[in-house]
Design a protein around this motif. Structure first.
Motif, PDB file in Angstrom:
ATOM      1  N   LEU A 381      55.159  25.673 -68.400  1.00  0.00           N
ATOM      2  CA  LEU A 381      53.857  25.097 -68.059  1.00  0.00           C
ATOM      3  C   LEU A 381      53.953  23.581 -67.947  1.00  0.00           C
ATOM      4  O   LEU A 381      53.454  22.986 -66.983  1.00  0.00           O
ATOM      5  CB  LEU A 381      52.824  25.506 -69.105  1.00  0.00           C
ATOM      6  CG  LEU A 381      51.359  25.156 -68.798  1.00  0.00           C
ATOM      7  CD1 LEU A 381      50.413  26.121 -69.494  1.00  0.00           C
ATOM      8  CD2 LEU A 381      50.996  23.724 -69.192  1.00  0.00           C
ATOM      9  N   ALA A 382      54.596  22.943 -68.926  1.00  0.00           N
ATOM     10  CA  ALA A 382      54.685  21.478 -68.939  1.00  0.00           C
ATOM     11  C   ALA A 382      55.424  20.946 -67.731  1.00  0.00           C
ATOM     12  O   ALA A 382      55.002  19.944 -67.109  1.00  0.00           O
ATOM     13  CB  ALA A 382      55.369  21.011 -70.228  1.00  0.00           C
ATOM     14  N   GLU A 383      56.529  21.584 -67.363  1.00  0.00           N
ATOM     15  CA  GLU A 383      57.312  21.119 -66.214  1.00  0.00           C
ATOM     16  C   GLU A 383      56.517  21.192 -64.923  1.00  0.00           C
ATOM     17  O   GLU A 383      56.566  20.276 -64.094  1.00  0.00           O
ATOM     18  CB  GLU A 383      58.586  21.944 -66.093  1.00  0.00           C
ATOM     19  CG  GLU A 383      59.622  21.655 -67.167  1.00  0.00           C
ATOM     20  CD  GLU A 383      60.777  22.633 -67.150  1.00  0.00           C
ATOM     21  OE1 GLU A 383      60.732  23.580 -66.315  1.00  0.00           O
ATOM     22  OE2 GLU A 383      61.704  22.471 -67.954  1.00  0.00           O
ATOM     23  N   ASN A 384      55.781  22.265 -64.759  1.00  0.00           N
ATOM     24  CA  ASN A 384      54.968  22.406 -63.543  1.00  0.00           C
ATOM     25  C   ASN A 384      53.780  21.465 -63.557  1.00  0.00           C
ATOM     26  O   ASN A 384      53.424  20.883 -62.520  1.00  0.00           O
ATOM     27  CB  ASN A 384      54.509  23.849 -63.392  1.00  0.00           C
ATOM     28  CG  ASN A 384      55.589  24.753 -62.852  1.00  0.00           C
ATOM     29  OD1 ASN A 384      55.788  24.836 -61.639  1.00  0.00           O
ATOM     30  ND2 ASN A 384      56.305  25.422 -63.730  1.00  0.00           N
ATOM     31  N   TYR A 385      53.129  21.304 -64.686  1.00  0.00           N
ATOM     32  CA  TYR A 385      51.928  20.462 -64.746  1.00  0.00           C
ATOM     33  C   TYR A 385      52.302  18.990 -64.550  1.00  0.00           C
ATOM     34  O   TYR A 385      51.652  18.280 -63.783  1.00  0.00           O
ATOM     35  CB  TYR A 385      51.220  20.648 -66.087  1.00  0.00           C
ATOM     36  CG  TYR A 385      49.814  20.091 -66.091  1.00  0.00           C
ATOM     37  CD1 TYR A 385      48.723  20.936 -65.942  1.00  0.00           C
ATOM     38  CD2 TYR A 385      49.573  18.724 -66.241  1.00  0.00           C
ATOM     39  CE1 TYR A 385      47.424  20.442 -65.944  1.00  0.00           C
ATOM     40  CE2 TYR A 385      48.289  18.217 -66.232  1.00  0.00           C
ATOM     41  CZ  TYR A 385      47.216  19.071 -66.077  1.00  0.00           C
ATOM     42  OH  TYR A 385      45.922  18.562 -66.071  1.00  0.00           O
ATOM     43  N   ALA A 386      53.328  18.527 -65.253  1.00  0.00           N
ATOM     44  CA  ALA A 386      53.724  17.114 -65.134  1.00  0.00           C
ATOM     45  C   ALA A 386      54.391  16.836 -63.797  1.00  0.00           C
ATOM     46  O   ALA A 386      54.499  15.664 -63.404  1.00  0.00           O
ATOM     47  CB  ALA A 386      54.664  16.733 -66.282  1.00  0.00           C
ATOM     48  N   GLY A 387      54.824  17.873 -63.097  1.00  0.00           N
ATOM     49  CA  GLY A 387      55.367  17.682 -61.752  1.00  0.00           C
ATOM     50  C   GLY A 387      56.867  17.750 -61.735  1.00  0.00           C
ATOM     51  O   GLY A 387      57.550  17.022 -62.458  1.00  0.00           O
ATOM     52  N   LEU A 388      57.403  18.606 -60.878  1.00  0.00           N
ATOM     53  CA  LEU A 388      58.844  18.722 -60.734  1.00  0.00           C
ATOM     54  C   LEU A 388      59.378  17.478 -60.034  1.00  0.00           C
ATOM     55  O   LEU A 388      58.745  16.968 -59.099  1.00  0.00           O
ATOM     56  CB  LEU A 388      59.193  19.981 -59.928  1.00  0.00           C
ATOM     57  CG  LEU A 388      58.665  21.295 -60.511  1.00  0.00           C
ATOM     58  CD1 LEU A 388      58.961  22.446 -59.555  1.00  0.00           C
ATOM     59  CD2 LEU A 388      59.267  21.570 -61.877  1.00  0.00           C
ATOM     60  N   PRO A 389      60.533  16.962 -60.445  1.00  0.00           N
ATOM     61  CA  PRO A 389      61.092  15.762 -59.791  1.00  0.00           C
ATOM     62  C   PRO A 389      61.292  16.002 -58.306  1.00  0.00           C
ATOM     63  O   PRO A 389      61.627  17.119 -57.874  1.00  0.00           O
ATOM     64  CB  PRO A 389      62.417  15.559 -60.519  1.00  0.00           C
ATOM     65  CG  PRO A 389      62.257  16.263 -61.833  1.00  0.00           C
ATOM     66  CD  PRO A 389      61.364  17.435 -61.555  1.00  0.00           C
ATOM     67  N   LEU A 390      61.116  14.948 -57.516  1.00  0.00           N
ATOM     68  CA  LEU A 390      61.297  15.064 -56.073  1.00  0.00           C
ATOM     69  C   LEU A 390      62.775  15.041 -55.682  1.00  0.00           C
ATOM     70  O   LEU A 390      63.144  15.476 -54.597  1.00  0.00           O
ATOM     71  CB  LEU A 390      60.569  13.931 -55.357  1.00  0.00           C
ATOM     72  CG  LEU A 390      59.079  14.157 -55.169  1.00  0.00           C
ATOM     73  CD1 LEU A 390      58.381  12.876 -54.766  1.00  0.00           C
ATOM     74  CD2 LEU A 390      58.833  15.230 -54.136  1.00  0.00           C
TER      75      LEU A 390
END
Length: 391
Positions: A381-390
């Motif tokens: 959840l945290a990885e998706n919410y905070a945003g995956l690196p570009l």
């Protein structure tokens, strides 16, 4: 008039793309159908991912964000009268989010654009985008009472779900994937200090609720309501009472009330167009995809699109290689579908479907309990919410 990149739409996606292109030495023009005051007052998203913040800083639009934006290191989940905090930095290698309203992002980008950026024309109503299959597509628009034409090497449609740029794709070229949800959000702005330090996402038998904020003095709150609900159906006192009931948790937490200054109903839908490019016309942001707001992905997906696109134009400008432009749609769609899935997960896990059974409700509680007790589920959840690196 001829330009390398014609940008249709002066929202955050179009303005950020223009700033990034300027830094790469690529000339462009931005055409916005509304006036400046309207563009700067459109109420939209308020959560910025790490990658979005990094991009704003890189193009010189981070000064006020760093001064006034609220850094958040997590969110709180509430369910079954319990609360559980998800700590982003410890689960994502240091990534976090910022609360900074889209209206403020747009104000910052407009000021920079007018000060030293590429041409930005307000009240420039784009009537058509023609010639996507040619090497000089044309934008036809009305500005100051005159019909005008702008030829471009490339056109980027950042003009939203109802924009004109989508019509440049011939019939049969695009595939549409969509889902509508059997509920909406009633959103309010209130002149009261937030009752929390970080966002609260609440699952309740009565329906979903979200406590967010716009500043240390202004709260932004949402309630799940039936489709077709009108703001007039919900007097202020009824809204506060319902929020109290849905945020209820064991302990001494209390929801602060204050004057409601704005009230609106937001429908919920998921929508993706594939591909995001045809010929020399590209789509970015809401022109190509819509997500329900539960995952805070809309603005951040739009920013990711134009970051990818700006890198592709920079590669073309520096080396003559169009490889990144050719890969644009596939590159963005991988991220789009990940965000669509996460937004769907957050929406269906936290909302009460009018048709759901007690069995379905228990499954929701089981999923939330797993997030609260499993570091792996919390990290997902945290990885998706905070945003995956570009990358």
């Amino acid at each position: 008039m001829h330009i390398t990149v014609g940008i249709v739409g002066g929202g955050p996606a179009g303005l950020l793309l223009a700033r990034l292109l300027r830094r790469a030495g690529v000339d462009c023009v931005v055409l916005e159908s509304r006036d400046r005051a309207y563009a700067e007052q459109r109420q939209r998203a308020g959560i910025l991912e790490q990658s979005t913040v990094d991009a704003l800083r890189s193009c010189g639009a981070g000064e006020r964000l760093d001064r006034e934006g609220l850094v958040h290191d997590g969110i709180e989940l509430r369910f079954d009268r319990r609360s559980h905090r998800i700590d982003f930095p410890s689960l994502t290698g240091g990534r976090r989010v910022w609360v900074y309203a889209q209206t403020e992002v747009v104000k910052d980008l407009i000021a920079l654009q007018l000060e030293d950026g590429a041409p930005l024309f307000f009240e420039a109503e784009v009537r058509a985008v023609e010639g996507a299959d040619t090497d000089r597509p044309t934008i036809r628009y009305l500005h100051r009472g005159r019909e005008q034409a702008l030829t471009c090497d490339y056109v980027v449609g950042c003009d939203g779900f109802h924009g004109v740029a989508r019509s440049a794709f011939p019939d049969g070229v695009q595939r549409v994937y969509e889902r509508t949800y059997p509920y909406s959000w009633l959103g309010i702005l209130a002149d009261v200090a937030p009752s929390c330090d970080e966002l609260i996402y609440a699952h309740s038998p009565r329906g979903f609720a979200l406590h967010s904020m716009r500043s240390p003095f202004v709260s932004r709150l949402y309630l799940q309501v039936p489709n077709g609900a009108e703001p007039a159906d919900w007097p202020d006192e009824r809204i506060w009472d319902e929020l109290d009931a849905r945020f209820a948790v064991d302990g001494d937490w209390r929801l602060a009330r204050g004057p409601v200054t704005a009230k609106s109903v937001l429908p919920m839908r998921s929508h993706v167009l594939e591909p995001m490019r045809h010929g020399r016309v590209f789509l970015a942001g809401d022109a190509a995809h819509i997500v329900p707001p539960t995952g805070a992905k809309g603005l951040n997906l739009a920013a990711a699109d134009v970051i990818v696109l700006a890198r592709a134009f920079a590669r073309l400008h520096e080396s003559g290689s169009a490889d990144l432009l050719d890969a644009y749609s596939d590159t963005c769609l991988r991220r789009v579908w990940r965000a669509e899935h996460f937004s769907y997960f957050m929406t269906t896990t936290l909302h009460a479907d009018p048709e759901q059974s007690p069995f379905d409700s228990r499954l929701q509680l089981s999923q939330l309990d797993r997030i609260a007790t499993s570091p792996h589920a919390a990290a997902e959840l945290a990885e998706n919410y905070a945003g995956l690196p570009l990358g």
